[in-house]
Design a protein around this motif. Structure first.
Motif, PDB file in Angstrom:
ATOM      1  N   GLN A  76     -17.569 -11.863 -17.660  1.00 38.01           N
ATOM      2  CA  GLN A  76     -18.608 -12.884 -17.541  1.00 38.01           C
ATOM      3  C   GLN A  76     -18.508 -13.621 -16.211  1.00 38.01           C
ATOM      4  OE1 GLN A  76     -21.282 -13.419 -19.506  1.00 38.01           O
ATOM      5  NE2 GLN A  76     -20.572 -11.561 -20.548  1.00 38.01           N
ATOM      6  N   GLU A  77     -17.282 -13.854 -15.755  1.00 38.75           N
ATOM      7  CA  GLU A  77     -17.106 -14.487 -14.444  1.00 38.75           C
ATOM      8  C   GLU A  77     -17.624 -13.585 -13.330  1.00 38.75           C
ATOM      9  OE1 GLU A  77     -13.150 -15.874 -13.746  1.00 38.75           O
ATOM     10  OE2 GLU A  77     -12.981 -16.869 -15.678  1.00 38.75           O
ATOM     11  N   LEU A  78     -17.362 -12.282 -13.440  1.00 37.83           N
ATOM     12  CA  LEU A  78     -17.815 -11.344 -12.414  1.00 37.83           C
ATOM     13  C   LEU A  78     -19.334 -11.221 -12.381  1.00 37.83           C
ATOM     14  CD1 LEU A  78     -15.175  -8.483 -12.864  1.00 37.83           C
ATOM     15  CD2 LEU A  78     -15.402 -10.017 -10.890  1.00 37.83           C
ATOM     16  N   LEU A  79     -19.994 -11.480 -13.521  1.00 36.55           N
ATOM     17  CA  LEU A  79     -21.453 -11.348 -13.591  1.00 36.55           C
ATOM     18  C   LEU A  79     -22.199 -12.552 -13.042  1.00 36.55           C
ATOM     19  CD1 LEU A  79     -21.991  -9.659 -17.088  1.00 36.55           C
ATOM     20  CD2 LEU A  79     -22.113  -8.604 -14.832  1.00 36.55           C
ATOM     21  N   ALA A 109     -18.803   0.501 -20.045  1.00 37.18           N
ATOM     22  CA  ALA A 109     -17.991  -0.598 -19.519  1.00 37.18           C
ATOM     23  C   ALA A 109     -17.330  -0.200 -18.202  1.00 37.18           C
ATOM     24  CB  ALA A 109     -16.943  -1.025 -20.545  1.00 37.18           C
ATOM     25  N   ALA A 110     -16.765   1.003 -18.149  1.00 34.83           N
ATOM     26  CA  ALA A 110     -16.121   1.477 -16.911  1.00 34.83           C
ATOM     27  C   ALA A 110     -17.147   1.668 -15.800  1.00 34.83           C
ATOM     28  CB  ALA A 110     -15.381   2.784 -17.183  1.00 34.83           C
ATOM     29  N   ARG A 111     -18.294   2.255 -16.144  1.00 35.07           N
ATOM     30  CA  ARG A 111     -19.340   2.476 -15.131  1.00 35.07           C
ATOM     31  C   ARG A 111     -19.824   1.145 -14.547  1.00 35.07           C
ATOM     32  NH1 ARG A 111     -22.107   7.664 -15.850  1.00 35.07           N
ATOM     33  NH2 ARG A 111     -21.299   8.766 -17.675  1.00 35.07           N
ATOM     34  N   LYS A 112     -20.087   0.178 -15.434  1.00 37.39           N
ATOM     35  CA  LYS A 112     -20.612  -1.111 -14.968  1.00 37.39           C
ATOM     36  C   LYS A 112     -19.578  -1.861 -14.132  1.00 37.39           C
ATOM     37  CE  LYS A 112     -22.031  -2.315 -19.154  1.00 37.39           C
ATOM     38  NZ  LYS A 112     -22.672  -3.067 -20.270  1.00 37.39           N
ATOM     39  N   LEU A 113     -18.302  -1.790 -14.538  1.00 41.40           N
ATOM     40  CA  LEU A 113     -17.260  -2.456 -13.755  1.00 41.40           C
ATOM     41  C   LEU A 113     -17.167  -1.835 -12.357  1.00 41.40           C
ATOM     42  CD1 LEU A 113     -14.877  -4.442 -13.553  1.00 41.40           C
ATOM     43  CD2 LEU A 113     -13.415  -2.626 -14.452  1.00 41.40           C
ATOM     44  N   PHE A 114     -17.212  -0.512 -12.282  1.00 33.72           N
ATOM     45  CA  PHE A 114     -17.123   0.186 -10.997  1.00 33.72           C
ATOM     46  C   PHE A 114     -18.240  -0.278 -10.057  1.00 33.72           C
ATOM     47  CE2 PHE A 114     -17.391   3.774  -8.063  1.00 33.72           C
ATOM     48  CZ  PHE A 114     -16.057   4.110  -7.875  1.00 33.72           C
ATOM     49  N   VAL A 115     -19.451  -0.348 -10.584  1.00 30.84           N
ATOM     50  CA  VAL A 115     -20.607  -0.750  -9.757  1.00 30.84           C
ATOM     51  C   VAL A 115     -20.511  -2.223  -9.374  1.00 30.84           C
ATOM     52  CG1 VAL A 115     -23.112  -1.071  -9.782  1.00 30.84           C
ATOM     53  CG2 VAL A 115     -22.111   1.038 -10.690  1.00 30.84           C
ATOM     54  N   ARG A 116     -20.100  -3.078 -10.318  1.00 32.69           N
ATOM     55  CA  ARG A 116     -20.057  -4.520 -10.036  1.00 32.69           C
ATOM     56  C   ARG A 116     -18.998  -4.851  -8.991  1.00 32.69           C
ATOM     57  NH1 ARG A 116     -22.755  -8.662  -8.726  1.00 32.69           N
ATOM     58  NH2 ARG A 116     -21.965 -10.678  -9.460  1.00 32.69           N
ATOM     59  N   LEU A 117     -17.845  -4.209  -9.052  1.00 31.62           N
ATOM     60  CA  LEU A 117     -16.806  -4.465  -8.059  1.00 31.62           C
ATOM     61  C   LEU A 117     -17.298  -4.093  -6.664  1.00 31.62           C
ATOM     62  CD1 LEU A 117     -13.617  -3.200  -9.953  1.00 31.62           C
ATOM     63  CD2 LEU A 117     -14.306  -5.580  -9.533  1.00 31.62           C
ATOM     64  N   GLN A 118     -17.999  -2.972  -6.565  1.00 36.19           N
ATOM     65  CA  GLN A 118     -18.569  -2.584  -5.270  1.00 36.19           C
ATOM     66  C   GLN A 118     -19.629  -3.592  -4.821  1.00 36.19           C
ATOM     67  OE1 GLN A 118     -19.752   1.490  -6.335  1.00 36.19           O
ATOM     68  NE2 GLN A 118     -18.268   2.272  -4.835  1.00 36.19           N
ATOM     69  N   GLY A 119     -20.404  -4.098  -5.788  1.00 36.52           N
ATOM     70  CA  GLY A 119     -21.427  -5.083  -5.448  1.00 36.52           C
ATOM     71  C   GLY A 119     -20.854  -6.390  -4.937  1.00 36.52           C
ATOM     72  N   LEU A 120     -19.582  -6.657  -5.221  1.00 37.75           N
ATOM     73  CA  LEU A 120     -18.923  -7.869  -4.735  1.00 37.75           C
ATOM     74  C   LEU A 120     -18.056  -7.592  -3.516  1.00 37.75           C
ATOM     75  CD1 LEU A 120     -17.939  -9.502  -8.160  1.00 37.75           C
ATOM     76  CD2 LEU A 120     -19.759 -10.214  -6.595  1.00 37.75           C
ATOM     77  N   GLY A 121     -18.244  -6.407  -2.897  1.00 36.59           N
ATOM     78  CA  GLY A 121     -17.576  -6.119  -1.634  1.00 36.59           C
ATOM     79  C   GLY A 121     -16.328  -5.278  -1.725  1.00 36.59           C
ATOM     80  N   ALA A 122     -15.846  -4.955  -2.946  1.00 34.84           N
ATOM     81  CA  ALA A 122     -14.651  -4.141  -3.080  1.00 34.84           C
ATOM     82  C   ALA A 122     -14.942  -2.695  -2.674  1.00 34.84           C
ATOM     83  CB  ALA A 122     -14.133  -4.186  -4.516  1.00 34.84           C
ATOM     84  N   THR A 123     -13.895  -1.971  -2.258  1.00 35.30           N
ATOM     85  CA  THR A 123     -14.032  -0.587  -1.810  1.00 35.30           C
ATOM     86  C   THR A 123     -13.251   0.329  -2.739  1.00 35.30           C
ATOM     87  OG1 THR A 123     -14.197  -1.309   0.483  1.00 35.30           O
ATOM     88  CG2 THR A 123     -13.683   1.017   0.104  1.00 35.30           C
TER      89      THR A 123
END
Length: 642
Positions: A76-79, A109-123
């Motif tokens: 929820q914090e990441l969203l 859950a894994a797919r969404k986490l992967f995309v969200r981390l990239q959306g916040l600048g992670a590589t």
């Protein structure tokens, strides 16, 4: 020696499988020179995640593509929409997901986490891995090639230190045996409590060879615990005492009263074991599950501690990663659902030290059951197993004496004044036979079945995914078999809504599915109570000579009624599909709840609703889009299990 290279290993696990997978990666990482201590995602704050430079995420999916409970706070914090797109630009990561292709929301859950981390600048330093439990070789079919490439990519990011063989999670200290003969009480975590088993009964009305046994268990919560219709009861089972004795005394050649203290080898790691001394009877009854299927690592540990060359060769084969070995392990263990205890009986020469054995065995995990009743329900089903006024409830102080002459109605007032609440569980008893004629019993369902009335069970409550909508919102429930559990609770709560609002009479729909009307029509005597506002359609799949009839067949038969409920207060049938936002107040028609086994029923039910909407004038694409939007807006919810 150079210090080991540190990598964050974060898991999100609902039933423990993802956590065990994280530990398998941690052990392998240590052998390759990487220091990795598994940690639940919700144990990390967002500001702490911002400081992480290298991370491996192991994530399972639960419910309708939802993240596990121990990930939801951080998720929820990441969203949060106000987070900057560069928040995690210093993070290099990869994700491995544990999923099941029987679900439409495979590894969401894994797919969404992967995309969200990239959306916040992670590589991402390595690709997303998507494990499938339905593969013959299980998760390892994807985990092995994924991890092999991941270690190579990780070594390029952070050179590893010298290899380490540290694979033991716990240290075991032998203690003097207790002389008082009393077993200390179980320490309860903050969120758990003791409930009392008030009554139990089989719900089958006749014996049929193809009908699994289903029981109703009535439990009483302590005065400070309360639940809502749609909630979940978490039950911690205990291992069968006969199995524990055989494993400890005959297999390990130890005494049940031998005392040990178990500590995590890494001081920063949490432990499932209490800090006090435990008897071996307690350890193998309450904390370690020798009835569960073991991991591949378990076979590796056994192979290291047997003097028998034939046993060592076979155990080493089961522990290896070749395709031939995976096939052999599948045939021996997974297909036959062979337990860790049975493996040790087959390979009787393998006797690892207790610390290594406990580090390799599966932990005993709780089971979750949708509550099959509504709080303070006083209608059909309440009279069964009501507690006697001469019997003291487990929470009642000793100085309080229930009067023999007190009317039953007065006894019910205990609940009205907040002293206690009762609930029902509808549980299918797992008792099956494998291809080689081995009997396999479910741990928790048989624990409940064998529990004595009046005994205490360790439990906790969780909020369920199903919540009763407002009375003006139509409700369609599809719940074959024991999937009716949460829907029975919602129907009872809905009935109280109707009684409180006599001018509003919804005409909701409920689809039930059983095998035989005479044998397993669960709670069949109750459904007429709600006929003024609820249309109950029942499919008895085995009662037709020419074909089998399932809930999805009845959905199509009731197509006009289904379309009326879905179209109520919304645009006319056959009109163009609209993507406007929908609320819970009747402007978009019915809410749909689908409950039961995950395969293949939910997909077939979804297709049946598509077919119904097509008959009303929609195209297949528009019907699918509408149902997908209902899912995204929590108006079409699947509460299923695998």
């Amino acid at each position: 020696m150079a210090p080991m290279a540190h990598v964050e290993l974060l898991f999100a696990s609902q039933t423990g499988t993802a956590e065990e997978t994280a530990w398998e990666l941690a052990r392998e990482g240590r052998r390759k020179g990487f220091l990795m201590e598994p940690c639940a995602l919700d144990d990390l704050r967002l500001e702490e995640l911002c400081k992480v430079r290298l991370a491996v995420f192991v994530v399972s999916t639960t419910g309708q593509g939802d993240p596990p409970m121990n990930m939801r706070r951080l998720w929820q914090e990441l969203l949060c929409a106000t987070l900057p797109a560069t928040l995690l630009q210093g993070l290099s990561f990869t994700v491995f997901g544990l999923g099941d292709t029987r679900y439409r929301e495979f590894n969401y859950a894994a797919r969404k986490l992967f995309v969200r981390l990239q959306g916040l600048g992670a590589t991402a330093f390595w690709r997303l891995g998507l494990g499938d439990d339905q593969h013959d070789f299980g998760m390892e079919q994807e985990l092995d090639p994924w991890s092999e490439g991941m270690w190579a990519a990780l070594a390029e990011k952070l050179p590893p230190a010298a290899e380490s063989d540290a694979e033991v999670r716990y240290e075991v200290e032998e203690m003097e045996q207790s002389t008082n003969g009393h077993t200390p009480p179980v320490e309860l975590p903050e969120d758990s409590f003791w409930s009392e088993l008030l009554a139990k009964r089989s719900l089958l009305s006749a014996e049929e060879e193809d009908v699994p046994d289903v029981w109703n268990f009535r439990l009483r919560l302590p005065p400070d615990q309360h639940y809502l219709a749609g909630d979940v009861l978490v039950v911690w089972p205990e291992m069968d005492s006969v199995l524990v004795r055989r494993f400890v005394v005959d297999t390990l050649e130890r005494s049940l009263t031998d005392c040990i203290r178990i500590r995590p080898k890494c001081s920063s790691s949490s432990s499932p074991f209490p800090s006090r001394a435990l008897t071996l009877e307690e350890v193998f009854s309450r904390y370690v599950d020798v009835s569960a299927m073991p991991s591949r690592h378990f076979f590796h540990v056994l192979s290291q501690h047997t003097p028998d060359e034939l046993h060592k060769k076979k155990l080493s084969e089961f522990a290896s990663r070749t395709l031939e070995a995976k096939d052999a392990l599948y045939e021996y263990c997974k297909r036959e659902r062979r337990s860790a205890a049975e493996v040790m009986w087959d390979f009787w020469t393998a006797r690892p030290p207790l610390a290594e054995l406990l580090s390799a065995l599966p932990l005993l995990r709780p089971r979750r059951y949708s509550i099959a009743s509504s709080p303070k329900w006083a209608g059909p089903g309440r009279a069964v197993g009501a507690w006697s006024l001469t019997q003291r409830p487990f929470w009642m102080p000793l100085e309080v004496s229930p009067s023999r002459a007190l009317p039953r109605m007065l006894a019910d007032l205990w609940g009205e004044h907040g002293l206690s609440e009762d609930l029902d569980l509808c549980v299918g008893i797992v008792d099956s036979v494998t291809r080689s004629n081995r009997q396999v019993k479910g741990l928790c369902s048989n624990f409940l079945k064998n529990a004595a009335v009046g005994s205490r069970l360790r439990c906790s409550l969780e909020r369920g995914t199903l919540q009763l909508p407002a009375l003006e919102v139509p409700l369609i429930m599809v719940c074959p078999g024991t999937g009716l559990s949460p829907c029975r609770a919602l129907v009872q709560a809905r009935h109280r809504q109707v009684q409180s609002n006599p001018l509003q009479r919804p005409k909701d729909l409920m689809f039930l599915g059983f095998r035989h009307q005479r044998a397993d029509f669960l709670y069949g005597e109750e459904w007429d109570t709600f006929e003024a506002w609820l249309s109950v359609q029942v499919a008895f799949s085995r009662d037709h000579e020419d074909k089998k009839v399932y809930v999805q067949d009845l959905i199509e038969e009731q197509g006009p009624h289904v379309r009326r409920l879905l179209a109520e207060n919304s645009a006319a049938e056959g009109s163009a599909f609209s993507t406007r936002s929908w609320s819970w107040h009747g402007d978009a028609g019915a809410v749909i709840f689908v409950c039961g086994r995950s395969h293949p029923m939910p997909s077939q039910v979804f297709d049946a609703f598509v077919e119904v909407l097509q008959h009303g004038g929609m195209t297949a694409e528009a019907a699918t889009q509408r149902l997908r939007l209902m899912q995204r807006t929590q108006r079409y919810i699947c509460d299923t299990w695998g």
